[in-house]
Design an enzyme around this catalytic site. Structure first.
Site, mmCIF file in Angstrom:
data_model
loop_
_atom_site.group_PDB
_atom_site.id
_atom_site.type_symbol
_atom_site.label_atom_id
_atom_site.label_comp_id
_atom_site.label_asym_id
_atom_site.label_seq_id
_atom_site.Cartn_x
_atom_site.Cartn_y
_atom_site.Cartn_z
ATOM 1 N N SER A 1 -44.428 13.833 -58.697
ATOM 2 C CA SER A 1 -43.390 12.869 -58.307
ATOM 3 C C SER A 1 -43.690 11.500 -58.907
ATOM 4 O O SER A 1 -44.745 10.913 -58.666
ATOM 5 C CB SER A 1 -43.350 12.780 -56.780
ATOM 6 O OG SER A 1 -42.759 11.570 -56.383
ATOM 7 N N CYS B 1 -35.477 9.158 -49.404
ATOM 8 C CA CYS B 1 -34.449 8.178 -49.746
ATOM 9 C C CYS B 1 -33.087 8.830 -49.545
ATOM 10 O O CYS B 1 -32.994 10.043 -49.335
ATOM 11 C CB CYS B 1 -34.607 7.785 -51.201
ATOM 12 S SG CYS B 1 -34.542 9.237 -52.268
ATOM 13 N N GLU C 1 -34.981 12.977 -65.060
ATOM 14 C CA GLU C 1 -34.027 11.873 -64.965
ATOM 15 C C GLU C 1 -33.949 11.105 -66.285
ATOM 16 O O GLU C 1 -32.856 10.751 -66.739
ATOM 17 C CB GLU C 1 -34.441 10.911 -63.829
ATOM 18 C CG GLU C 1 -33.422 9.803 -63.644
ATOM 19 C CD GLU C 1 -33.919 8.712 -62.708
ATOM 20 O OE1 GLU C 1 -34.529 9.039 -61.668
ATOM 21 O OE2 GLU C 1 -33.695 7.533 -63.027
HETATM 22 S S1 SF4 Z 1 -32.608 7.182 -57.495
HETATM 23 FE FE1 SF4 Z 1 -34.115 8.740 -56.917
HETATM 24 S S2 SF4 Z 1 -35.529 7.701 -55.510
HETATM 25 FE FE2 SF4 Z 1 -33.659 6.447 -55.646
HETATM 26 S S3 SF4 Z 1 -32.318 7.023 -53.932
HETATM 27 FE FE3 SF4 Z 1 -31.758 8.250 -55.740
HETATM 28 S S4 SF4 Z 1 -32.952 10.142 -55.641
HETATM 29 FE FE4 SF4 Z 1 -33.907 8.625 -54.268
#
Ligand code: SF4
Length: 382
Positions: A288, A29, A154
Site C-alpha cells: 500500500s 477513506c 493508479e
Molecule cells: S484517492 Fe485513494 S486514498 Fe484517497 S479517498 Fe480515494 S481511494 Fe482513498
C-alpha cells in the site's frame, strides 16, 4: 467534534503501564469504503453470475481475501500481470473496476466483449479529480508530469489517461525530477532521456518541445511534502529558464492533487509524532502506497514497525515487520522497552480496516497482564 479537522493531536488510550497514542485520523477513506460497499452489493445482487475484479480492490490482503471468499476472482495481479485471460470473459460476466481506476485501453477491451464498465466502476472520485486536472491543463498545451510510482495501478491509469490529451512523463521522486530538469535546461543529451525514463513517457514524446510547458499532478497517495517539493523545484527551473514574468506560460498551477484522506492521515501522523514515544506501529498492506508513506514519516523520528495485522506481534519480545528498504519481512527482538509506561504511536493506512487496528491494540494490551481492560477504557469515550 473537530469538523474542520484542525486538531491533529493523537488520542491517548491509557492502559497504565502501556500508553497507546492513536493518530487522530487513520484508516479507511471514502474511496475504499465506497469500493468495498459496491463490491459486496454486486455479489449480493448478482447470485449465480461470475464476478471479477480487474486487480486487487485495494492494497489490503485481508480485504482482498474476504472478497475472494465471496467468489470474486482477480483478473490481474497488482503489477498488471494477467491472471485470467480476457478471452475467458463473456458478456454475462461482471468486472469491477477498482478504486485506483484503470486505463482506457482496458475499459475498451471490456466494452468490446460486451461488459459494461460504468455500473461496476468503483474508481475513487479523488483519482478522477486528478484525471480531470490533467485534462484541463492538457487543453492549454501543458505537458503532464505525474509524480507517482510508475508501476502502481493508479499511476498507470492516470498516465494512460493523461497521454490521451497531452505528452506525459512520470517522475517517481525528487532525484528523477532533478534529472528531468537537466533535460529542460538542455544540460543532458536528449538521446539519454529515452533510456532513463523508459516506460515512463508517452508515445512520440519530444524532449525539446514537450518540456517547454509543464504541469505537475500526482498519484493521490504520495507524500504531500514530496509532491510539493517536486512542483516547487520544477517551477523554479522554469522561472530560471524563461523568467518570472512568463511563469504561468511555462508552469501550470495545479496545486496539489492529493486526496483528503491521504492529507488527513499524513497530517495526523505529523501531529502524533510531536508526542515523546518509544516506538511507532503502522498497520496496513505491505504494497500500500499511502501506508508506506506513513511509515516513512514515522521512521524519521522513531523506531517504526510496519505490520500487516495482529499476527505480526509475536510476543512481548518479538515482532515480525516489513522493512520498506530491504522489501522483506524481518523479525526484531526486544522491540518493547522495559520501562513504564511504554508509549506507542499507532496509525494505519487508507486501505486498512479499523477492526485490524483494534485487534493490534488488543494484542499489545494482552502482553501486559492485569492492565485496564479495553472495554473500561473505551467506555470513557462514549
Ligand atoms: S484517492 Fe485513494 S486514498 Fe484517497 S479517498 Fe480515494 S481511494 Fe482513498
Amino acid at each position: 467534534m473537530d469538523k474542520m479537522k484542525k486538531d491533529f493531536t493523537p488520542t491517548l488510550l491509557d492502559f497504565g503501564p502501556l500508553q497507546i497514542f492513536l493518530a487522530r485520523h487513520f484508516g479507511f477513506c471514502y474511496g475504499v469504503e465506497n469500493a468495498i460497499e459496491i463490491a459486496f452489493r454486486t455479489v449480493e445482487e448478482n447470485p449465480g453470475k461470475r464476478i471479477f475484479l480487474l486487480s486487487e480492490m485495494i492494497h489490503n490482503p485481508q480485504v482482498n481475501a474476504d472478497l475472494q471468499s465471496h467468489g470474486i476472482q482477480f483478473l490481474q495481479d497488482t503489477y498488471g500481470k494477467q491472471l485470467i485471460s480476457f478471452d475467458e470473459l463473456n458478456a454475462n460476466d461482471i468486472v469491477l473496476i477498482p478504486a485506483f481506476g484503470t486505463t482506457p485501453l482496458i475499459e475498451n477491451k471490456l466494452n468490446e466483449i460486451g461488459i459494461a464498465t460504468e455500473k461496476y466502476n468503483t474508481t475513487c472520485p479523488f483519482v478522477e479529480k486528478v484525471w480531470n486536472r490533467s485534462e484541463s491543463i492538457a487543453k492549454s498545451n501543458y505537458t503532464i508530469v505525474i509524480h507517482g510510482k510508475p508501476g502502481h495501478e493508479e499511476t498507470r491509469a492516470t498516465f494512460s489517461r493523461a497521454s490521451v490529451h497531452a505528452p506525459s512523463v512520470v517522475v517517481k521522486d525528487m532525484r528523477q525530477a532533478e534529472e528531468l530538469a537537466k533535460y529542460i535546461r538542455g544540460e543532458k543529451p536528449v538521446s539519454l532521456f529515452y533510456e532513463e525514463f523508459k516506460h515512463q513517457y508517452s508515445d512520440s514524446f519530444n524532449v525539446e518541445k514537450d518540456l517547454e510547458k509543464i504541469g505537475v499532478v500526482n498519484q493521490t497517495t504520495m507524500l504531500a511534502s514530496d509532491t510539493q517539493a517536486i512542483a516547487d523545484f520544477l517551477k523554479s527551473v522554469m522561472i530560471k529558464k524563461y523568467g518570472a514574468e512568463t511563469t504561468n506560460d511555462h508552469f501550470a498551477d495545479t496545486r496539489d492533487t492529493l486526496c483528503y484522506a491521504t492529507n488527513d492521515n499524513q497530517s495526523a501522523v505529523s501531529g502524533m509524532l510531536n508526542t515523546q514515544a518509544d516506538l511507532a506501529i503502522v498497520v496496513g498492506g505491505y504494497n500500500s502506497s499511502n501506508t508506506s508513506h506513513l511509515v516513512e514519516l514515522c521512521e524519521q523520528k522513531l523506531h517504526t514497525y510496519f505490520i500487516r495485522n495482529e499476527e505480526n506481534i509475536i510476543s512481548q519480545r518479538d515482532i515480525l515487520h516489513y522493512d520498506l528498504h530491504a522489501k522483506q519481512e524481518i523479525l526484531t527482538s526486544n522491540y518493547l522497552p522495559s520501562k513504564e509506561p511504554v508509549k506507542i504511536l499507532i496509525t494505519s493506512g487508507a486501505s486498512c480496516p479499523d477492526s485490524i487496528v483494534e485487534a493490534v491494540i488488543k494484542k499489545i494490551a494482552g502482553l501486559y497482564p492485569g492492565i485496564r481492560t479495553m472495554e473500561k477504557l473505551t467506555s470513557e469515550f462514549q
